[in-house]
Write a protein that holds these residues in place. Structure first.
Motif, PDB file in Angstrom:
ATOM      1  N   ARG A   1      12.625 -24.018  10.631  1.00 38.90           N
ATOM      2  CA  ARG A   1      14.067 -23.836  10.424  1.00 38.90           C
ATOM      3  C   ARG A   1      14.703 -25.153   9.995  1.00 38.90           C
ATOM      4  N   ARG A   2      14.211 -26.246  10.555  1.00 34.09           N
ATOM      5  CA  ARG A   2      14.707 -27.578  10.233  1.00 34.09           C
ATOM      6  C   ARG A   2      13.883 -28.187   9.088  1.00 34.09           C
ATOM      7  N   ALA A   3      14.457 -29.147   8.394  1.00 32.12           N
ATOM      8  CA  ALA A   3      13.689 -29.969   7.467  1.00 32.12           C
ATOM      9  C   ALA A   3      12.779 -30.880   8.280  1.00 32.12           C
ATOM     10  N   GLN A   4      11.708 -31.362   7.657  1.00 32.23           N
ATOM     11  CA  GLN A   4      10.757 -32.208   8.371  1.00 32.23           C
ATOM     12  C   GLN A   4      10.407 -33.442   7.548  1.00 32.23           C
ATOM     13  N   MET A   5      10.442 -34.591   8.214  1.00 31.75           N
ATOM     14  CA  MET A   5       9.865 -35.816   7.673  1.00 31.75           C
ATOM     15  C   MET A   5       8.585 -36.046   8.470  1.00 31.75           C
TER      16      MET A   5
END
Length: 261
Positions: A35-39
């Protein structure tokens, strides 16, 4: 937060969550989304990332940006990671595709420090300042040319995937055109339309992606060059230096020792 599942904290009302995870060699995180962006940052080992858009090979002390909702699979070759999971409305990078990122010494230290961030960190205190600085530095990170774009055309995509498994710099567009039952002119036009690259540039990029895991696994520069069909180690090294800005030996040393830090 160390070795905890994202699902256990994903609902926490913070723009950024930082989780460190250790993966045994060969771990495959099959196709999934967040659901979230990821680094995703790997300090050891090698990460192989695939999406419908392309394939990336991420060496140690480098990162990959994965936009929110982007379906991806990752193979971890002995990787210890630091991941930042970022709410979509706080994402510091605007693109809709994955990107290989240069991790600066400052960002490296911030990612190390992020392991101490609790899920419910104080947004007004030091932890909040650390989170904001992490977002700022991720947004500024430069990209690296470590992607082989994947075409949407099913027949062409099948050829590209097969090539990524057994890359060879002497593969020709004429041979691919015959396999596609197309004229050379039609094939080359379609290839550029689908990937944004010429066949030769894509072939070189795919060979570079294949070289990185070979070199970091201990294979000699000469053997890696011959495996990929180069006439000589010097021809391979010239390509490598042109694409990544350093000789293979310098890249290996920096990746294995973290000398860049």
């Amino acid at each position: 937060m160390h070795n905890i599942p994202l699902d256990s904290v994903d609902a926490v009302a913070r723009p950024l969550l930082a989780i460190g995870t250790d993966y045994p060699p060969g771990t495959l995180l099959d196709s999934h989304t967040h659901r979230r962006a990821q680094m995703l940052y790997g300090m050891t080992g090698l990460m192989e990332v695939e999406t419908e858009d392309g394939a990336w090979v991420i060496p140690p002390y480098s990162g990959v940006w994965i936009p929110a909702g982007k379906r991806h699979r990752v193979r971890m070759q002995g990787v210890s990671t630091r991941s930042l999971y970022i709410e979509p409305d706080a994402a510091p990078r605007p693109g809709t595709q994955c990107e290989a990122l240069v991790v600066t010494p400052l960002l490296h230290q911030l990612l190390l420090a992020s392991l101490a961030l609790p899920a419910h960190y104080d947004e007004q205190g030091r932890d909040g300042a650390l989170a904001r600085l992490l977002l700022h530095e991720v947004g500024l990170a430069r990209t690296m040319p470590l992607c082989a774009p994947m075409p949407q055309d099913p027949q062409l995509a099948a050829l590209c995937k097969a090539f990524l498994e057994t890359p060879h710099i002497r593969a020709t567009p004429q041979a691919w055109a015959r396999q596609s039952h197309k004229s050379l002119r039609t094939f080359t036009r379609l290839f550029r339309q689908q990937t944004g690259m010429s066949f030769g540039a894509w072939r070189q990029q795919a060979c570079l992606l294949a070289a990185l895991p070979r070199l970091l696994a201990g294979r000699s520069i000469t053997q890696a060059a011959l495996d990929l069909g180069y006439d000589s180690p010097s021809a391979f090294s010239t390509m490598f230096r042109k694409r990544l800005g350093r000789a293979p030996s310098d890249f290996i040393r920096a990746s294995l020792t973290g000398d860049e830090r």
